[in-house]
Design an enzyme around this catalytic site. Structure first.
Site, PDB file in Angstrom:
ATOM      1  N   TYR A  41       0.836  -1.206   0.000  1.00 41.04           N
ATOM      2  CA  TYR A  41       0.000   0.000   0.000  1.00 41.04           C
ATOM      3  C   TYR A  41       0.872   1.258   0.000  1.00 41.04           C
ATOM      4  O   TYR A  41       0.687   2.163  -0.820  1.00 41.04           O
ATOM      5  CB  TYR A  41      -0.907  -0.015   1.234  1.00 41.04           C
ATOM      6  N   LYS A  71       1.423   4.221  -2.886  1.00 37.11           N
ATOM      7  CA  LYS A  71       1.190   5.632  -2.600  1.00 37.11           C
ATOM      8  C   LYS A  71       2.449   6.463  -2.865  1.00 37.11           C
ATOM      9  O   LYS A  71       2.364   7.606  -3.330  1.00 37.11           O
ATOM     10  CB  LYS A  71       0.734   5.808  -1.143  1.00 37.11           C
TER      11      LYS A  71
END
Length: 285
Positions: free
Chosen positions: A148, A152
């Site tokens: 994740y 990002k």
């Protein structure tokens, strides 16, 4: 569906607007600020709360070229594009499923690039704005959230590069470095897949503690209220000279400070927040 918009109203399209999420909070805040909002999601029935307020809802799957094209065909102009749709994956690096990780990058990175390319002609005409949801995860090493966070961080670099490349067209590019906010992100991950550690994981001695950390149970209902976050972000975005990076949400300032502190200084704090300190004790014993 909302009434036909006034020709003078600024328009904003937001991805990932299912009720209870950050996109929905932004849609509400933009609507209250007087903009015409296009709230989008793969399943329009999950935007019933926004539709009830008169916000225009559109079906959009950012992983589908045809869905993006169909959505694009419904707009004649656009002032602000908010790339917000996203998903989460929590797992130690040692146990990552590469296909799953690639799927997450498709949603958190490539879907946003596809959206940006599709709507860029409208934004060039309006000298508009692109807003990318990159999270404090793009600058903080959060245990078990590497995929994740990496997605990002990738989006943060795309965003910063676009900021430079699109200046010649008078397009503003802004990053949202969002901290902890109450939303449906954790619940969505739980509903989409079983969160479990492989039996042969090197973390097997701490299986119970690690799976608890992966589920992020302690973060459910914790953080800034999404509506408050949405209002603050929209206030920032609608300034005459909005900041290129917006830090909002719980722990956002801690993450920002962490970017200027000596390397690793916040490791202990982050380990405690993620529960890694207790997992380390189990593994060592």
């Amino acid at each position: 569906m909302a009434n036909k918009m006034s020709p003078s109203k600024r328009t904003v399209l937001i991805t990932g607007c299912s009720d209870g999420g950050l996109g929905a909070a932004l849609a509400l805040a933009f609507h209250e600020a007087g903009l015409h909002v296009y709230a989008t999601a793969r399943n329009p029935s999950k935007m019933s709360q926004l539709a009830a307020l008169g916000i225009e809802t559109l079906t959009l799957d950012i992983l589908s070229e045809s869905s993006i094209a169909a959505c694009r065909s419904k707009l004649s102009s656009l002032d602000i594009l908010v790339n917000n749709a996203g998903n989460q994956l929590t797992i130690p690096v040692s146990d990552i499923s590469i296909p799953e990780a690639k799927s997450l990058f498709d949603i958190n990175v490539w879907g946003h690039i596809a959206m940006t390319q599709a709507f860029l002609p409208l934004l060039v005409k309006s000298k508009g704005m692109i807003v990318n949801q990159t999270s404090v995860g793009s600058v903080a090493a959060i245990p078990f959230a590497s995929v994740y966070a990496a997605s990002k961080a990738a989006m943060a670099m795309f965003s910063n590069t676009m900021r430079l490349e699109l200046q010649v067209f008078d397009i503003t590019v802004i990053e949202l470095k969002t901290g902890l906010v109450q939303s449906n992100l954790i619940q969505n991950q739980k509903e989409s897949k079983e969160i479990s550690l492989p039996e042969d994981s090197i973390y097997a001695p701490a299986k119970e503690q690690l799976e608890k950390a992966m589920r992020q149970d302690e973060f459910v209902g914790v953080g800034m209220i999404s509506q408050q976050w949405g209002k603050l972000v929209v206030q920032d975005l609608l300034k005459n000279n909005p900041p290129p990076v917006i830090w909002r949400g719980d722990h956002a300032m801690l993450a920002r400070i962490g970017t200027i502190l000596p390397f690793g200084m916040l490791d202990g704090t982050i380990k405690k927040i993620a529960g890694l300190d207790k997992i380390e004790e189990k593994v060592k014993n």
